[in-house]
Write an enzyme that holds these catalytic residues in place. Structure first.
Site, PDB file in Angstrom:
ATOM      1  N   HIS A 275      30.376  41.513   8.039  1.00 44.57           N
ATOM      2  CA  HIS A 275      31.838  41.515   7.729  1.00 44.57           C
ATOM      3  C   HIS A 275      31.910  42.690   6.557  1.00 44.57           C
ATOM      4  CE1 HIS A 275      31.610  36.941   8.529  1.00 44.57           C
ATOM      5  NE2 HIS A 275      32.605  37.726   9.606  1.00 44.57           N
TER       6      HIS A 275
ATOM      7  N   GLY B  45      34.983  42.599  15.513  1.00 46.99           N
ATOM      8  CA  GLY B  45      34.771  41.145  15.621  1.00 46.99           C
ATOM      9  C   GLY B  45      35.777  40.383  15.746  1.00 46.99           C
TER      10      GLY B  45
ATOM     11  N   ASP C 210      32.623  39.402  18.441  1.00 43.85           N
ATOM     12  CA  ASP C 210      31.634  38.400  17.949  1.00 43.85           C
ATOM     13  C   ASP C 210      31.404  37.685  19.372  1.00 43.85           C
ATOM     14  OD1 ASP C 210      31.698  39.190  15.387  1.00 43.85           O
ATOM     15  OD2 ASP C 210      33.208  37.658  14.795  1.00 43.85           O
TER      16      ASP C 210
ATOM     17  N   HIS D 106      38.907  35.209  11.491  1.00 50.19           N
ATOM     18  CA  HIS D 106      38.286  34.933  12.893  1.00 50.19           C
ATOM     19  C   HIS D 106      37.056  33.899  12.684  1.00 50.19           C
ATOM     20  CE1 HIS D 106      36.080  38.363  11.475  1.00 50.19           C
ATOM     21  NE2 HIS D 106      34.874  37.894  12.251  1.00 50.19           N
TER      22      HIS D 106
ATOM     23  N   ASP E 276      35.490  32.157  15.528  1.00 48.09           N
ATOM     24  CA  ASP E 276      34.751  32.948  16.349  1.00 48.09           C
ATOM     25  C   ASP E 276      33.206  33.171  15.618  1.00 48.09           C
ATOM     26  OD1 ASP E 276      36.869  33.469  17.935  1.00 48.09           O
ATOM     27  OD2 ASP E 276      37.152  35.304  17.330  1.00 48.09           O
TER      28      ASP E 276
ATOM     29  N   ARG F 167      26.618  29.110  16.533  1.00 52.29           N
ATOM     30  CA  ARG F 167      26.335  28.078  17.210  1.00 52.29           C
ATOM     31  C   ARG F 167      25.294  28.463  18.558  1.00 52.29           C
ATOM     32  NH1 ARG F 167      28.293  25.957  21.585  1.00 52.29           N
ATOM     33  NH2 ARG F 167      27.914  23.766  21.746  1.00 52.29           N
TER      34      ARG F 167
END
Length: 151
Positions: free
Chosen positions: A19, A66, A71, A98, A101, A107
């Site tokens: 980020h 991203g 992403d 986001h 995302d 996950r």
């Protein structure tokens, strides 16, 4: 339960994401580990990838930004078995537009048993592991009991 196995070769496919508030920290980490990272295939979201190439000279396959799907591209690479390793320095103090995302990417990384570092200390441990330079067999849990359940 039936497990599948996936073998990561000695030359890993590594995704690098940061980020905005963490890009400098990731860049410093990449520069410090440049020799090791040069022996692997690198992928990154747009501005992170460009920064890495400009500041370290390492070759990077640059994907979309991203928030514009990068992403998700990394997540897709994990699902397809094309990404072996994820370094994602995310900013815990800034809300991200986001965020869904980001959560989906993390996950998928857990679901597919991908080594994942979200900070410098974990990235240091992972990159210094003897497994970094050798083939590694990841066990992919069988989730068919979740997918094929009766409703």
């Amino acid at each position: 339960m039936h497990e599948r196995k996936l073998v990561s070769q000695a030359k890993k496919h590594i995704a690098l994401i940061a980020h905005d508030g963490m890009k400098q920290e990731l860049l410093e980490w990449v520069d410090f580990n440049k020799g090791t990272l040069a022996r692997h295939f690198l992928y990154a979201t747009a501005s992170t990838g460009k920064l890495i190439m400009e500041n370290t000279g390492l070759p990077v396959s640059v994907l979309a930004s991203g928030p514009l799907g990068g992403d998700l591209q990394i997540g897709s690479g994990i699902v397809e078995g094309k990404i072996d390793f994820l370094i994602f320095f995310w900013d815990p103090l800034e809300p991200q537009p986001h965020d869904p995302d980001v959560k989906a990417l993390l996950r998928v990384a857990v679901l597919y048993n991908i080594p994942t570092a979200s900070n410098r200390a974990t990235a240091d441990y992972l990159i210094s592991s003897p497994l970094m330079e050798s083939p590694y067999t990841r066990i992919l849990p069988d989730f068919s009991h979740k997918i094929h359940r009766e409703v």
